[in-house]
Design an enzyme around this catalytic site. Structure first.
Site, PDB file in Angstrom:
ATOM      1  N   THR A 188       0.850  -1.185   0.000  1.00 31.46           N
ATOM      2  CA  THR A 188       0.000   0.000   0.000  1.00 31.46           C
ATOM      3  C   THR A 188       0.882   1.230   0.000  1.00 31.46           C
ATOM      4  OG1 THR A 188      -1.623   1.312   1.189  1.00 31.46           O
ATOM      5  CG2 THR A 188      -0.204  -0.076   2.542  1.00 31.46           C
ATOM      6  N   GLU A 338      -4.808  -3.057   4.125  1.00 26.50           N
ATOM      7  CA  GLU A 338      -4.496  -3.735   5.383  1.00 26.50           C
ATOM      8  C   GLU A 338      -5.661  -4.574   5.910  1.00 26.50           C
ATOM      9  OE1 GLU A 338      -3.876  -0.655   4.578  1.00 26.50           O
ATOM     10  OE2 GLU A 338      -2.064   0.161   5.509  1.00 26.50           O
ATOM     11  N   LYS A 450      -6.554  10.698  -2.133  1.00 23.54           N
ATOM     12  CA  LYS A 450      -6.963   9.576  -2.960  1.00 23.54           C
ATOM     13  C   LYS A 450      -7.634  10.095  -4.216  1.00 23.54           C
ATOM     14  CE  LYS A 450      -7.772   4.881  -2.301  1.00 23.54           C
ATOM     15  NZ  LYS A 450      -8.405   3.816  -1.562  1.00 23.54           N
TER      16      LYS A 450
HETATM   17  P1  AMP Z   1      -6.271   1.408   0.133  1.00 25.54           P
HETATM   18  O1  AMP Z   1      -5.395   0.734   1.111  1.00 25.54           O
HETATM   19  O2  AMP Z   1      -5.545   1.996  -1.023  1.00 25.54           O
HETATM   20  O3  AMP Z   1      -7.381   0.509  -0.299  1.00 25.54           O
HETATM   21  O4  AMP Z   1      -6.956   2.667   0.844  1.00 25.54           O
HETATM   22  C1  AMP Z   1      -7.689   2.552   2.032  1.00 25.54           C
HETATM   23  C2  AMP Z   1      -8.228   3.895   2.425  1.00 25.54           C
HETATM   24  O5  AMP Z   1      -9.150   4.374   1.438  1.00 25.54           O
HETATM   25  C3  AMP Z   1      -9.015   3.918   3.705  1.00 25.54           C
HETATM   26  O6  AMP Z   1      -8.178   3.947   4.848  1.00 25.54           O
HETATM   27  C4  AMP Z   1      -9.825   5.201   3.529  1.00 25.54           C
HETATM   28  O7  AMP Z   1      -9.050   6.359   3.818  1.00 25.54           O
HETATM   29  C5  AMP Z   1     -10.137   5.183   2.057  1.00 25.54           C
HETATM   30  N1  AMP Z   1     -11.463   4.568   1.834  1.00 25.54           N
HETATM   31  C6  AMP Z   1     -11.738   3.297   1.484  1.00 25.54           C
HETATM   32  N2  AMP Z   1     -13.068   3.100   1.370  1.00 25.54           N
HETATM   33  C7  AMP Z   1     -13.666   4.272   1.687  1.00 25.54           C
HETATM   34  C8  AMP Z   1     -15.026   4.706   1.775  1.00 25.54           C
HETATM   35  N3  AMP Z   1     -16.042   3.903   1.490  1.00 25.54           N
HETATM   36  N4  AMP Z   1     -15.235   5.984   2.168  1.00 25.54           N
HETATM   37  C9  AMP Z   1     -14.207   6.828   2.437  1.00 25.54           C
HETATM   38  N5  AMP Z   1     -12.913   6.472   2.368  1.00 25.54           N
HETATM   39  C10 AMP Z   1     -12.632   5.213   1.993  1.00 25.54           C
END
Ligand code: AMP
Length: 558
Positions: A188, A338, A450
């Site tokens: 990640t 994670e 993001k």
């Molecule tokens: P990743 O490890 O790249 O999948 O990113 C995970 C992160 O994406 C989480 O810790 C959040 O900050 C963000 N994220 C994932 N799903 C959501 C959601 N439904 N709403 C808001 N943020 C999200």
């Protein structure tokens, strides 16, 4: 002592053995740009066996080795997904959207022994070859591609079909593998600093599959065709490929055709029932469904019974647009690399009015029994689950990472501040939880942006900007963006007498980061607001931007 149940290992080998026999008729269909190409699960199982023989006998892959994949979502990638863990080795899904330096970093950090790469991605791999460590001995090319690009590679180059051809189609899969052994690694970049490796075990993948297949989430059955648009290099495509193989749901793989028009076309033709992707993808698709670019008639999307949206917050208008204009039900979910990633899933409780249901559906959702959640306040105190009190979300469970991968030559158990002393994962997400367990995210503690499902490090942008001689301070924050979910905004303090202007700063940054990471929104400020401990107070900058108090210049296209 009571005698209880048998202790049978929960492994990817079991998923492979089951899916390729009991569900041998199910299919994986790969979109090749113009139409579908289909393989049965029985064929996939046979080819996975051939791949395992090839890796073991030709490439010398042992259970100690890591095999990387640099591939889109397609049937060959699925074979690696099954074969590599099932033969006892570790699959490393390489994110082909990483900047070259990060890609090289993760290949070297995980000490990949071989990489299977789609021919269409060869230019990317070729570009990082000089930075790769000699631990990489083999490159296997799947599908058409220009092999001459690999001329500088000191190891051996193989062609996928030639490599597996003629080998036996049954393999003594290691069903007795220790279920706690590593099966997959995914890095990640959603944290600051270097990418961190999250290592999934056989057991975590298996249990997570059961959850993906449960009625509380995707509820995959042999009647389904699942379309994972979320890449297989991002958290195992949310577990959908393995879960489909376990349940006998068919798979529709989009390969590299993730643009709205091909996606709408493959949905229209192949008729998936379930899908999953980040909001940016669904935003684009909604636009295409509303205004088809190259056809007179509307697309037929009636096969879709559930479309899962996560990875970033889902704008409620997007959910309503799909439902009201196209009869497609979007379900909001939250997770992280994670967390494998299934954390929450926003299916409302029974017996509610339509309005009450919407109030639940726009939350991030409810945690399954296997994932415990708690909220921690700024002083480390537990916050109540009253739907009002906000805190940093911490989670634990059998498919939640307990540590990051330390990698070759490092202590693999090295503790990080992402993990609390009593073994919970600190997510960096801030929110509230209702008494009936529904999570709403309100903010985030971490310094990342993001954009379209991919991370941009605000710290990295700040460091580059502050390296400019005429910049005193620079803070980069995430601001909402209709198309990308979030985009970076740079707030810059110039030194007295500075002559550089904002276009000049953007050009300075352009040589240092990938072009899609360049901020469009810029603001010259007198000072960056600070917290009590002197850190940039990004909450204040975001709030000022939201209130229209910042003087923002837009450079480049938004
Ligand atoms: P990743 O490890 O790249 O999948 O990113 C995970 C992160 O994406 C989480 O810790 C959040 O900050 C963000 N994220 C994932 N799903 C959501 C959601 N439904 N709403 C808001 N943020 C999200």
């Amino acid at each position: 002592m009571f005698s209880t149940m048998q202790d049978v290992p929960l492994t990817v080998a079991r998923i492979l053995a089951h899916g390729s026999t009991v569900h041998g008729r199910a299919t994986v269909t790969t979109w090749d740009g113009t139409g579908p190409v289909t393989r049965t699960y029985a064929e996939l199982g046979a080819r996975a066996a051939q791949l395992a023989y090839a890796l073991r006998d030709e490439l010398g892959v042992t259970p100690e080795h890591v095999v990387g994949t640099l591939m889109w979502n397609n049937a060959d990638h699925m074979e690696a997904y099954l074969a590599v863990p099932a033969m006892g080795s570790v699959l490393h899904t390489l994110n082909l959207r990483l900047a070259p330096a990060q890609l090289a970093y993760i290949v070297n950090h995980a000490a990949d022994h071989a990489i299977i790469v789609n021919g269409s991605v060869l230019p990317l791999l070729a570009g990082v070859l000089p930075q790769l460590a000699p631990t990489l001995k083999h490159i296997v090319v799947s599908g058409p591609g220009d092999l001459s690009l690999l001329a500088g590679f000191a190891g051996t180059v193989h062609e996928y079909e030639q490599l597996i051809a003629g080998r036996p189609t049954e393999y003594p899969w290691e069903e007795e593998i220790d279920e706690r052994r590593p099966a997959m690694i995914c890095y990640t970049s959603g944290t600051t600093g270097d990418p961190k490796g999250v290592v999934y075990s056989h057991r975590s993948i298996y249990l997570h599959c059961l959850q993906v297949n449960s009625a509380a989430t995707f509820a995959l059955t042999p009647q389904d065709t699942a379309l994972p648009v979320v890449p297989m290099f991002h958290v195992g495509a949310w577990g959908i490929p393995h879960a489909a193989f376990m349940s006998g749901a068919n798979l529709l793989m989009p390969d590299r055709f993730l643009q709205p028009q091909p996606l709408a076309t493959m949905i229209d033709l192949v008729k998936p029932t379930v899908s999953g992707a980040v909001p940016t993808i669904w935003n684009g698709l909604l636009d295409e469904l509303d205004h088809p670019t190259a056809r007179e008639t509307p697309y037929d999307t009636s096969s879709l019974r559930m479309v899962v949206i996560g990875g970033s917050a889902c704008p409620p208008a997007l959910m309503r647009g799909f439902e009201e204009r196209h009869g497609i039900r979007l379900v909001h979910a939250w997770g992280m690399t994670e967390t494998s990633p299934l954390g929450t899933f926003a299916l409302p409780p029974a017996g509610l009015s339509a309005d009450e249901e919407w109030a639940y559906r726009v939350t991030q959702g409810v945690f399954p029994a296997s994932v415990e959640a708690r909220l921690t306040g700024p002083g480390g105190e537990r916050m109540p689950h009253d739907g009002v009190s906000a805190g940093e979300l911490e989670v634990r469970g059998p498919w939640i990472a307990g540590a990051y991968y330390g990698g070759a030559g490092q202590d693999p158990e090295r503790p990080e501040d992402k993990f609390s002393e009593d073994g919970w994962l600190r997510t960096g997400d801030v929110g509230t939880i209702t008494p009936d367990g529904f999570l709403t995210l309100t903010d985030r503690a971490k310094d990342v942006i993001k954009s379209g499902g991919e991370w941009i490090s605000s710290v990295e942008l700040e460091n580059h900007l502050m390296a400019h001689q005429e910049v005193l301070e620079a803070a980069v924050v995430a601001v909402p963006d209709e198309k990308w979910g979030e985009r970076p905004l740079a707030a810059v303090v110039l030194r007295p007498g500075a002559t550089v202007d904002l276009p000049g700063l953007r050009a300075f940054l352009a040589g240092r980061v990938a072009s899609w990471q360049l901020p469009e929104r810029w603001s010259l400020v007198a000072a960056v607001p600070k917290t009590s401990v002197g850190k940039f107070d990004k909450k204040v900058i975001r709030a000022e931007y939201a209130a229209g108090l910042l003087d923002v210049t837009v450079l480049g296209k938004e």
